[in-house]
Design an enzyme around this catalytic site. Structure first.
Site, PDB file in Angstrom:
ATOM      1  N   HIS A 129       0.870  -0.722  -0.184  1.00 63.73           N
ATOM      2  CA  HIS A 129       0.077  -0.194  -0.208  1.00 63.73           C
ATOM      3  C   HIS A 129       0.653   1.364  -0.032  1.00 63.73           C
ATOM      4  O   HIS A 129       1.934   0.805   0.294  1.00 63.73           O
ATOM      5  CB  HIS A 129      -0.769   0.078   1.173  1.00 63.73           C
ATOM      6  CG  HIS A 129      -0.180   0.168   2.727  1.00 63.73           C
ATOM      7  ND1 HIS A 129       0.341   1.419   3.255  1.00 63.73           N
ATOM      8  CD2 HIS A 129      -0.052  -0.789   3.458  1.00 63.73           C
ATOM      9  CE1 HIS A 129       0.980   0.389   4.242  1.00 63.73           C
ATOM     10  NE2 HIS A 129       0.940  -0.349   4.210  1.00 63.73           N
ATOM     11  N   ASP A 159       4.324  -4.855   3.910  1.00 69.23           N
ATOM     12  CA  ASP A 159       5.413  -5.253   4.048  1.00 69.23           C
ATOM     13  C   ASP A 159       5.717  -6.467   4.646  1.00 69.23           C
ATOM     14  O   ASP A 159       6.796  -6.493   4.052  1.00 69.23           O
ATOM     15  CB  ASP A 159       5.959  -3.509   5.104  1.00 69.23           C
ATOM     16  CG  ASP A 159       5.088  -3.788   6.378  1.00 69.23           C
ATOM     17  OD1 ASP A 159       4.381  -4.122   6.305  1.00 69.23           O
ATOM     18  OD2 ASP A 159       6.026  -2.862   6.663  1.00 69.23           O
TER      19      ASP A 159
END
EC number: 3.1.3.2
Length: 467
Positions: free
Chosen positions: A75, A338
């Site tokens: 994102h 992540d």
């Protein structure tokens, strides 16, 4: 580049004049001037290209034809999480209740400073034009995703010229979903794209982009004994320096650590941060390595469970590569977090697992793992499969840079010959077992990642989560 971004934002602002976050006049000279510290923010700050590009051209080697393209992206830039915001606000409370004039590196607080978290509804969310603290902010997650889309078309547009209808995949985290949607918007209206929203809840089991959430065996305290050996006196020194400059302030080492996060997320929200100027270059290096160390032993090769967690997505990627000739879709784009990218890269062997990071000192020679290089906000990992004459090859492109497989890079553009790659991949997952190692059966009956293959009949539409 920066000017063109500013002009684009200003054009948009004229159409939305009632909601423009104007900021202050002084902002103009500061915005976009702190890119040199992004590599030291542990991936919390804005996107930047992978520094270790080895000078390899990202262009497709001459005479070759792309056969399949995969991308797993993080994102875009965001506000802090609810829990981190609580910690930042605690430090802000100390500063905002200080009754004297600030001195030294905190003197900017005397100049009508505005705290960057204006609305708690923004927490966990993507930074956008609408919720950014400044109209000129070039680092919003929204802008990053749209810019990524235009870069994608410039680099790989030929891959979708004859395939105007395809699926894009995202976890059901709202910020991941928003990034995917902004990316789709950035591609333009010439495509008929179906956005598949895949659950990241633990009940999704193996059928997810976020396998870590389906892993109840994951011990979040694992290897703390190693990480806690790292010398954090630099945090004490920061607190002492600020307290000495400002009598009666009483900041702690925890506050000092929090200021690094404040710095990163404020840049995401307004395009710059005076808080970032508090730190010396040495302090940034110390903080950055702590982030590397923590990640290596909690989300990377230093934690033995990670290769199995990452194998869930890595095995699916290899399966797609093997089916490229029979799959109608040639481009596979996915958006997640992540941690999922770090797990994937660990299994793929892109993150060095031969030399464990030390907590005894900051290593400079031979240390190739830097968290922020791999997963800044908006990170993207491309897997390219291309054919040159009668031979086919695979290579990885991470954040705009070709990153070769260390033991398999003799092909064109430092790629790996396809059969050698499949042998390599088989060795990488040998001994891994996501379902067993993670005890997935205790939370889910789903034992296989299928959404890349059954999306057209299942139509994934998981409810969005604020996380």
């Amino acid at each position: 580049m920066f000017k063109s971004v500013v002009y684009s934002i200003l054009a948009a602002s004229l159409a939305n004049a009632g909601t423009i976050p104007l900021g202050k006049l002084a902002d103009v000279d500061k915005i976009g001037t702190q890119k040199d510290i992004f590599p030291f923010l542990g991936g919390a700050g804005p996107y930047y290209s992978f520094p270790g590009d080895y000078g390899i051209s990202r262009d497709l080697p001459e005479g070759c034809e792309m056969k399949q393209l995969q991308m797993v992206g993080r994102h875009g830039e965001r506000y802090p999480t609810v829990s981190l915001a609580k910690t930042i606000k605690s430090t802000w409370y100390k500063l905002s209740n200080y009754t004297r004039q600030f001195n030294g590196s905190l003197s900017f607080l005397n100049d009508d400073y505005e705290f960057f978290i204006r609305d708690d509804d923004d927490l966990e969310m993507e930074t956008t034009f609408a919720n950014s603290d400044d109209v000129l902010n070039p680092y919003t997650g929204e802008m990053n995703a749209k810019r990524h889309a235009r870069d994608f078309l410039a680099q790989y547009g030929y891959m979708v010229e004859n395939q105007t209808s395809f699926a894009v995949f995202t976890s059901n985290s709202k910020r991941c979903h928003d990034t995917a949607q902004y990316f789709i918007d950035g591609l333009g209206d010439q495509f008929n794209i179906t956005l598949q929203t895949v659950s990241e809840a633990e009940s999704a089991g193996a059928n997810t982009l976020s396998a870590c959430n389906s892993c109840p065996a994951w011990d979040y305290d694992a290897n703390d004994d190693i990480v806690n050996e790292y010398d954090t006196t630099y945090l004490d020194d920061i607190a002492k320096r600020l307290n000495k400059e400002n009598k009666g302030l009483n900041l702690t080492s925890t506050d000092a650590s929090t200021l690094f996060s404040w710095c990163a997320f404020e840049v995401n929200a307004k395009g710059y941060s005076d808080v970032c100027d508090i730190f010396t270059k040495d302090e940034l290096v110390h903080y950055s390595y702590y982030q590397d160390l923590h990640t290596y032993y909690h989300e990377g090769p230093g934690y033995d469970i990670i290769k199995s967690v990452g194998s869930n997505l890595f095995n699916a990627s290899v399966k797609l590569l093997k089916q490229s000739e029979i799959q109608d879709q040639k481009v596979w784009l996915s958006f997640t977090h992540d941690t999922d990218i770090l797990n994937f890269l660990t299994t793929a062997g892109i993150i060095d697992d031969k030399n464990n990071l030390t907590a005894e000192y900051v290593p400079f020679m031979g240390n190739t793992f830097h968290r922020s290089w791999y997963v800044p906000q908006g990170a993207r990992v491309y897997t390219e499969k291309f054919q040159c004459s009668n031979d086919t090859y695979v290579r990885y492109v991470i954040n705009d840079a070709v990153v070769p497989i260390e033991t398999c890079s003799t092909g064109p553009g430092f790629s790996c010959e396809i059969n050698d790659f499949y042998d390599y991949a088989e060795k990488r997952v040998a001994g891994t077992d996501f379902l067993k190692v993670c005890n997935v059966s205790s939370v889910s009956n789903s034992t296989e990642l299928t959404f890349y293959w059954d999306w057209n009949t299942t139509h994934y539409n998981a409810s969005l989560l604020r996380q």
